[in-house]
Design a protein around this motif. Sequence first.
Motif, PDB file in Angstrom:
ATOM      1  N   ARG A 101       0.832  -1.204   0.000  1.00 51.60           N
ATOM      2  CA  ARG A 101       0.000   0.000   0.000  1.00 51.60           C
ATOM      3  C   ARG A 101       0.869   1.257   0.000  1.00 51.60           C
ATOM      4  NH1 ARG A 101      -3.447   0.288   4.740  1.00 51.60           N
ATOM      5  NH2 ARG A 101      -4.936   1.514   3.530  1.00 51.60           N
ATOM      6  N   ALA A 102       1.949   1.236   0.780  1.00 50.66           N
ATOM      7  CA  ALA A 102       2.835   2.397   0.859  1.00 50.66           C
ATOM      8  C   ALA A 102       3.524   2.647  -0.478  1.00 50.66           C
ATOM      9  CB  ALA A 102       3.862   2.194   1.967  1.00 50.66           C
TER      10      ALA A 102
ATOM     11  N   ARG B 293      -2.553  14.448  -3.062  1.00 52.43           N
ATOM     12  CA  ARG B 293      -2.679  13.680  -1.830  1.00 52.43           C
ATOM     13  C   ARG B 293      -4.144  13.300  -1.583  1.00 52.43           C
ATOM     14  NH1 ARG B 293       1.761  13.501   2.051  1.00 52.43           N
ATOM     15  NH2 ARG B 293       3.578  13.282   0.719  1.00 52.43           N
ATOM     16  N   GLU B 294      -5.079  14.171  -1.975  1.00 46.22           N
ATOM     17  CA  GLU B 294      -6.501  13.865  -1.772  1.00 46.22           C
ATOM     18  C   GLU B 294      -6.918  12.640  -2.573  1.00 46.22           C
ATOM     19  OE1 GLU B 294      -5.233  16.849  -2.334  1.00 46.22           O
ATOM     20  OE2 GLU B 294      -5.619  17.684  -0.330  1.00 46.22           O
TER      21      GLU B 294
ATOM     22  N   ALA C 103      -7.813   6.617  -2.699  1.00 43.92           N
ATOM     23  CA  ALA C 103      -7.448   5.305  -3.235  1.00 43.92           C
ATOM     24  C   ALA C 103      -6.968   4.356  -2.144  1.00 43.92           C
ATOM     25  CB  ALA C 103      -6.361   5.471  -4.305  1.00 43.92           C
ATOM     26  N   ILE C 104      -6.166   4.868  -1.198  1.00 45.49           N
ATOM     27  CA  ILE C 104      -5.570   4.023  -0.173  1.00 45.49           C
ATOM     28  C   ILE C 104      -6.499   3.841   1.022  1.00 45.49           C
ATOM     29  CG2 ILE C 104      -3.545   3.714   1.325  1.00 45.49           C
ATOM     30  CD1 ILE C 104      -2.938   3.507  -1.613  1.00 45.49           C
ATOM     31  N   GLY C 105      -7.369   4.822   1.252  1.00 48.58           N
ATOM     32  CA  GLY C 105      -8.290   4.718   2.388  1.00 48.58           C
ATOM     33  C   GLY C 105      -7.655   5.085   3.708  1.00 48.58           C
ATOM     34  N   VAL C 106      -6.771   6.095   3.714  1.00 48.49           N
ATOM     35  CA  VAL C 106      -6.120   6.536   4.951  1.00 48.49           C
ATOM     36  C   VAL C 106      -6.223   8.049   5.044  1.00 48.49           C
ATOM     37  CG1 VAL C 106      -4.491   4.606   5.013  1.00 48.49           C
ATOM     38  CG2 VAL C 106      -3.857   6.715   3.830  1.00 48.49           C
ATOM     39  N   ASP C 107      -5.946   8.591   6.242  1.00 50.32           N
ATOM     40  CA  ASP C 107      -5.970  10.043   6.402  1.00 50.32           C
ATOM     41  C   ASP C 107      -4.625  10.641   6.002  1.00 50.32           C
ATOM     42  OD1 ASP C 107      -4.200   9.659   8.532  1.00 50.32           O
ATOM     43  OD2 ASP C 107      -5.775   9.792  10.044  1.00 50.32           O
ATOM     44  N   LYS C 108      -4.520  11.964   6.082  1.00 47.35           N
ATOM     45  CA  LYS C 108      -3.334  12.669   5.607  1.00 47.35           C
ATOM     46  C   LYS C 108      -2.083  12.279   6.387  1.00 47.35           C
ATOM     47  CE  LYS C 108      -1.785  17.346   4.408  1.00 47.35           C
ATOM     48  NZ  LYS C 108      -2.168  18.790   4.402  1.00 47.35           N
ATOM     49  N   ALA C 109      -2.214  12.174   7.716  1.00 50.58           N
ATOM     50  CA  ALA C 109      -1.055  11.842   8.547  1.00 50.58           C
ATOM     51  C   ALA C 109      -0.541  10.439   8.242  1.00 50.58           C
ATOM     52  CB  ALA C 109      -1.409  11.968  10.027  1.00 50.58           C
ATOM     53  N   ALA C 110      -1.451   9.472   8.147  1.00 47.38           N
ATOM     54  CA  ALA C 110      -1.052   8.089   7.863  1.00 47.38           C
ATOM     55  C   ALA C 110      -0.405   7.983   6.482  1.00 47.38           C
ATOM     56  CB  ALA C 110      -2.255   7.156   7.962  1.00 47.38           C
ATOM     57  N   LEU C 111      -0.966   8.691   5.501  1.00 47.05           N
ATOM     58  CA  LEU C 111      -0.397   8.661   4.154  1.00 47.05           C
ATOM     59  C   LEU C 111       1.015   9.222   4.152  1.00 47.05           C
ATOM     60  CD1 LEU C 111      -0.633   8.201   1.121  1.00 47.05           C
ATOM     61  CD2 LEU C 111      -1.674  10.475   0.936  1.00 47.05           C
ATOM     62  N   SER C 112       1.226  10.319   4.861  1.00 48.58           N
ATOM     63  CA  SER C 112       2.558  10.916   4.933  1.00 48.58           C
ATOM     64  C   SER C 112       3.571   9.945   5.513  1.00 48.58           C
ATOM     65  CB  SER C 112       2.505  12.196   5.778  1.00 48.58           C
ATOM     66  OG  SER C 112       3.787  12.786   5.870  1.00 48.58           O
ATOM     67  N   LYS C 113       3.181   9.207   6.556  1.00 47.75           N
ATOM     68  CA  LYS C 113       4.085   8.241   7.176  1.00 47.75           C
ATOM     69  C   LYS C 113       4.399   7.093   6.226  1.00 47.75           C
ATOM     70  CE  LYS C 113       2.495   9.239  11.879  1.00 47.75           C
ATOM     71  NZ  LYS C 113       1.730   8.732  13.047  1.00 47.75           N
ATOM     72  N   MET C 114       3.393   6.641   5.478  1.00 48.95           N
ATOM     73  CA  MET C 114       3.611   5.545   4.529  1.00 48.95           C
ATOM     74  C   MET C 114       4.610   5.945   3.450  1.00 48.95           C
ATOM     75  SD  MET C 114      -0.384   4.355   4.154  1.00 48.95           S
ATOM     76  CE  MET C 114      -0.126   2.897   3.148  1.00 48.95           C
TER      77      MET C 114
ATOM     78  N   ALA D 201       5.854  -9.115   2.139  1.00 46.74           N
ATOM     79  CA  ALA D 201       6.132  -9.319   3.577  1.00 46.74           C
ATOM     80  C   ALA D 201       4.898  -9.029   4.431  1.00 46.74           C
ATOM     81  CB  ALA D 201       7.311  -8.447   4.017  1.00 46.74           C
ATOM     82  N   PRO D 202       3.823  -9.787   4.252  1.00 47.92           N
ATOM     83  CA  PRO D 202       2.561  -9.461   4.932  1.00 47.92           C
ATOM     84  C   PRO D 202       2.634  -9.491   6.454  1.00 47.92           C
ATOM     85  CG  PRO D 202       2.468 -11.645   3.911  1.00 47.92           C
ATOM     86  CD  PRO D 202       3.710 -10.974   3.401  1.00 47.92           C
ATOM     87  N   ALA D 203       3.626 -10.155   7.028  1.00 52.44           N
ATOM     88  CA  ALA D 203       3.718 -10.246   8.486  1.00 52.44           C
ATOM     89  C   ALA D 203       4.316  -8.995   9.122  1.00 52.44           C
ATOM     90  CB  ALA D 203       4.547 -11.469   8.882  1.00 52.44           C
ATOM     91  N   PHE D 204       4.813  -8.053   8.311  1.00 53.78           N
ATOM     92  CA  PHE D 204       5.543  -6.917   8.859  1.00 53.78           C
ATOM     93  C   PHE D 204       4.877  -5.600   8.497  1.00 53.78           C
ATOM     94  CE2 PHE D 204       8.507 -10.402   8.217  1.00 53.78           C
ATOM     95  CZ  PHE D 204       9.012 -10.539   9.498  1.00 53.78           C
ATOM     96  N   GLY D 205       4.685  -4.758   9.520  1.00 53.49           N
ATOM     97  CA  GLY D 205       4.040  -3.477   9.338  1.00 53.49           C
ATOM     98  C   GLY D 205       5.006  -2.312   9.314  1.00 53.49           C
ATOM     99  N   ARG D 206       4.461  -1.117   9.506  1.00 52.85           N
ATOM    100  CA  ARG D 206       5.248   0.108   9.358  1.00 52.85           C
ATOM    101  C   ARG D 206       6.444   0.149  10.310  1.00 52.85           C
ATOM    102  NH1 ARG D 206       5.253   5.474  11.459  1.00 52.85           N
ATOM    103  NH2 ARG D 206       3.594   4.931  12.917  1.00 52.85           N
ATOM    104  N   ARG D 207       6.258  -0.234  11.558  1.00 53.38           N
ATOM    105  CA  ARG D 207       7.339  -0.124  12.543  1.00 53.38           C
ATOM    106  C   ARG D 207       8.557  -0.942  12.118  1.00 53.38           C
ATOM    107  NH1 ARG D 207       9.142  -3.117  16.634  1.00 53.38           N
ATOM    108  NH2 ARG D 207       7.428  -4.593  16.404  1.00 53.38           N
ATOM    109  N   ARG D 208       8.330  -2.176  11.659  1.00 57.47           N
ATOM    110  CA  ARG D 208       9.469  -3.016  11.284  1.00 57.47           C
ATOM    111  C   ARG D 208      10.150  -2.507  10.014  1.00 57.47           C
ATOM    112  NH1 ARG D 208       9.977  -7.932  13.442  1.00 57.47           N
ATOM    113  NH2 ARG D 208      12.123  -7.643  12.704  1.00 57.47           N
ATOM    114  N   TRP D 209       9.400  -1.929   9.087  1.00 55.46           N
ATOM    115  CA  TRP D 209      10.022  -1.366   7.887  1.00 55.46           C
ATOM    116  C   TRP D 209      10.841  -0.124   8.242  1.00 55.46           C
ATOM    117  CZ3 TRP D 209      10.619  -3.383   3.142  1.00 55.46           C
ATOM    118  CH2 TRP D 209       9.838  -4.491   2.794  1.00 55.46           C
ATOM    119  N   ILE D 210      10.376   0.655   9.219  1.00 52.46           N
ATOM    120  CA  ILE D 210      11.164   1.799   9.687  1.00 52.46           C
ATOM    121  C   ILE D 210      12.473   1.310  10.299  1.00 52.46           C
ATOM    122  CG2 ILE D 210      11.264   3.621  11.433  1.00 52.46           C
ATOM    123  CD1 ILE D 210       8.310   4.113  10.955  1.00 52.46           C
ATOM    124  N   GLU D 211      12.413   0.254  11.100  1.00 50.15           N
ATOM    125  CA  GLU D 211      13.621  -0.295  11.703  1.00 50.15           C
ATOM    126  C   GLU D 211      14.596  -0.785  10.631  1.00 50.15           C
ATOM    127  OE1 GLU D 211      12.179  -3.290  14.312  1.00 50.15           O
ATOM    128  OE2 GLU D 211      11.556  -1.882  15.881  1.00 50.15           O
ATOM    129  N   LEU D 212      14.059  -1.385   9.575  1.00 50.07           N
ATOM    130  CA  LEU D 212      14.920  -1.822   8.479  1.00 50.07           C
ATOM    131  C   LEU D 212      15.597  -0.620   7.822  1.00 50.07           C
ATOM    132  CD1 LEU D 212      15.860  -4.243   6.715  1.00 50.07           C
ATOM    133  CD2 LEU D 212      13.946  -3.709   5.193  1.00 50.07           C
TER     134      LEU D 212
END
Length: 334
Positions: free
Chosen positions: A173-174, A187-188, A193-204, A222-233
């Motif tokens: 999605r990101a 961004r609108e 299309a993604i179904g998220v708000d402005k803040a979440a989209l910016s983080k993605m 990598a469906p088992a890993f979310g935003r936090r783990r990708w940031i760590e990577l």
Amino acid sequence: MARKNLIGISDSSAAPLDAERPPVERPIAGLTPGHRTNALVGGITRSLTNITQRVERAEELERQLAQGYAIVELDPELIDASFVVDRLGVTPEAQAALVEQIRDHGQQVPILVRPHPEAENRYQVAYGHRRLAALREIGGKVKAVIRALSDEQLVISQGQENNARTDLSFIERALFATRLEDRGFSRETIMSAIGVDKAALSKMITVVRRLPVEIIEAIGAAPAFGRRRWIELADRLENGGRCAKALSHIRQSAFTEMDSDRRFEKLFALLTETRARAGVEAWLAPDRTRPVRIRESDTETTLAFSKKAAPGFAEFVRQRLDALYLEYQQETGD
């Protein structure tokens, strides 16, 4: 009579989706095989209910998009993919299951296409890429709904169909959002299309901007890993200049043969080990001994005193910390 659908476009395409994702048995975290509790039964029931509700929402979305439009049969060879990729690959097993399902029961749900904006007598997919690929393998015509969609309408339809099923992983999605931004979409439009708000989209988008696309595509969904783990990577790639090492690793055949979640884990572990090795050094004292090991991390520096090489040195330093700190403040002006 035309009416507004969920994405604000008059009428639209396609009925309920084929079951494009075969059921996958996954272990439940924290429970050993064979373990069963009442809470587990209730949790499984709630999870199944949530999955059913998501599928029903997707089917309702497609019913609304299909109302008022005829279903036609098209030659698959006349249909091109969407101009923005939203998936990072599909496992051969999952696609084979879809092929068998359509082979046995036929194509139950049409795909959504538009007349190709740049090629006469051709079409472009909004959603239904996997069904189209399956029909190409099986042979014969593909059932489709044809709509005159603008670029914005196509990507919103494409994104909302995925959102209704929660079918894409975080990084898919990101990356989809970032590709849309790179193509000049507002961004609108991307939020729709993604179904998220402005803040979440910016983080993605920020996560994707920090990572080489080659590494993202090599790892996959990598469906088992979310935003936090990708940031760590991303942190591990940036701290210490390990990008070249990571790129070399992902190009090895042993890496590409793993499944996507395992590829993420393997690269993450490699970068973690590299950082630990690079961040430790032994201090060479004037007498040529090495009584202290210094470990650097992103947030702290640790001194490890060898009791064998210099007995009592740690206590000697401890007793002088106040004086050392005052000297540090005087020299730095802190």
